[in-house]
Design a protein around this motif. Structure first.
Motif, mmCIF file in Angstrom:
data_model
loop_
_atom_site.group_PDB
_atom_site.id
_atom_site.type_symbol
_atom_site.label_atom_id
_atom_site.label_comp_id
_atom_site.label_asym_id
_atom_site.label_seq_id
_atom_site.Cartn_x
_atom_site.Cartn_y
_atom_site.Cartn_z
ATOM 1 N N ALA A 1 0.833 -1.207 0.000
ATOM 2 C CA ALA A 1 0.000 0.000 0.000
ATOM 3 C C ALA A 1 0.865 1.254 0.000
ATOM 4 O O ALA A 1 0.556 2.238 -0.691
ATOM 5 C CB ALA A 1 -0.942 -0.002 1.193
ATOM 6 N N THR A 2 1.936 1.223 0.753
ATOM 7 C CA THR A 2 2.854 2.370 0.798
ATOM 8 C C THR A 2 3.495 2.578 -0.564
ATOM 9 O O THR A 2 3.586 3.702 -1.063
ATOM 10 C CB THR A 2 3.940 2.157 1.869
ATOM 11 N N PHE A 3 3.936 1.480 -1.161
ATOM 12 C CA PHE A 3 4.554 1.577 -2.477
ATOM 13 C C PHE A 3 3.595 2.213 -3.474
ATOM 14 O O PHE A 3 3.934 3.179 -4.160
ATOM 15 C CB PHE A 3 4.995 0.192 -2.973
ATOM 16 N N TYR A 4 2.382 1.654 -3.562
ATOM 17 C CA TYR A 4 1.427 2.134 -4.561
ATOM 18 C C TYR A 4 0.898 3.532 -4.252
ATOM 19 O O TYR A 4 0.422 4.220 -5.152
ATOM 20 C CB TYR A 4 0.294 1.124 -4.758
ATOM 21 N N LYS A 5 1.007 3.961 -3.015
ATOM 22 C CA LYS A 5 0.647 5.342 -2.668
ATOM 23 C C LYS A 5 1.616 6.312 -3.350
ATOM 24 O O LYS A 5 1.236 7.370 -3.832
ATOM 25 C CB LYS A 5 0.681 5.539 -1.153
ATOM 26 N N HIS A 6 2.903 5.928 -3.390
ATOM 27 C CA HIS A 6 3.927 6.777 -3.994
ATOM 28 C C HIS A 6 4.056 6.572 -5.503
ATOM 29 O O HIS A 6 4.348 7.527 -6.231
ATOM 30 C CB HIS A 6 5.282 6.520 -3.327
ATOM 31 N N PHE A 7 3.862 5.339 -5.932
ATOM 32 C CA PHE A 7 4.040 5.001 -7.353
ATOM 33 C C PHE A 7 2.854 4.155 -7.809
ATOM 34 O O PHE A 7 2.873 2.929 -7.648
ATOM 35 C CB PHE A 7 5.361 4.241 -7.563
ATOM 36 N N PRO A 8 1.837 4.789 -8.406
ATOM 37 C CA PRO A 8 0.643 4.044 -8.814
ATOM 38 C C PRO A 8 0.915 2.944 -9.846
ATOM 39 O O PRO A 8 0.156 1.991 -9.945
ATOM 40 C CB PRO A 8 -0.260 5.129 -9.403
ATOM 41 N N SER A 9 2.005 3.080 -10.606
ATOM 42 C CA SER A 9 2.347 2.053 -11.599
ATOM 43 C C SER A 9 3.868 1.899 -11.656
ATOM 44 O O SER A 9 4.614 2.761 -11.179
ATOM 45 C CB SER A 9 1.822 2.454 -12.983
ATOM 46 N N LYS A 10 4.288 0.826 -12.273
ATOM 47 C CA LYS A 10 5.729 0.613 -12.437
ATOM 48 C C LYS A 10 6.332 1.710 -13.306
ATOM 49 O O LYS A 10 7.440 2.181 -13.039
ATOM 50 C CB LYS A 10 6.009 -0.763 -13.037
ATOM 51 N N ASP A 11 5.619 2.131 -14.333
ATOM 52 C CA ASP A 11 6.135 3.211 -15.186
ATOM 53 C C ASP A 11 6.349 4.496 -14.390
ATOM 54 O O ASP A 11 7.293 5.239 -14.655
ATOM 55 C CB ASP A 11 5.217 3.463 -16.373
#
Length: 174
Positions: A31-41
């Motif tokens: 959740a923390t990751f996707y909060k900062h970076f919604p996608s790998k791109d």
């Protein structure tokens, strides 16, 4: 997270490194990751923007010198990068190979970096009185690309002398 992604992307390639691996090695929650970076791109864009920021800062930190010496100093940064150890090719060229769509956000970051580099050299060459500063800057960018990859594929230790020789030949032609 970005430091972990930077290391992994550079060591193994962008498409071969998955988000789960980055999350695990960075020790963050999904959740923390996707909060900062919604996608790998989005993460890849941030990775390249950070490398670009560091490169521009390194050039800005070079001691002020006459234009010709500044061109040599900027080009000399290639020597420093490739002989520092662990060189695996230019991160921008590596990313471009993995993102062939010229309209992708990743390629837009790469294009902005290349434009800045070209324009920086062109401005110095104009100050130096080069008769064709845009052409000479394009030649220096192409030379940079070749040296960055040659250092990975061939002998990185030969690059400093190649940089000096190439810059001297290009700037002495006019």
């Amino acid at each position: 997270m970005l430091d972990t992604a930077t290391r992994l992307f550079y060591e193994g390639g962008i498409h071969t490194v998955g988000i789960d691996r980055i999350i695990a090695e960075a020790g963050v929650a999904k959740a923390t990751f996707y909060k900062h970076f919604p996608s790998k791109d989005d993460l890849v864009v941030a990775y390249l923007e950070e490398i670009d920021r560091l490169g521009r800062a390194a050039v800005a930190a070079l001691p002020k010198q006459p234009p010709r010496k500044m061109v040599s100093a900027v080009m000399g940064r290639i020597s420093e990068a490739v002989t520092a150890g662990g060189w695996r090719g230019c991160p921008f060229l590596n990313a471009a190979a993995e993102y062939p769509d010229p309209n992708s956000p990743v390629r837009q970051v790469i294009n902005a970096r290349r434009l800045w580099y070209h324009d920086s050299l062109q401005n110095l060459l104009e100050q130096e009185g080069d008769p064709t500063p845009s052409v000479t800057a394009s030649l220096l960018v192409a030379l940079s690309d070749g040296l960055l990859e040659s250092a990975y594929l061939d002998d990185a230790e030969s690059v400093p002398s190649l940089v000096r020789e190439a810059v001297a030949r290009l700037l002495d032609r006019s």
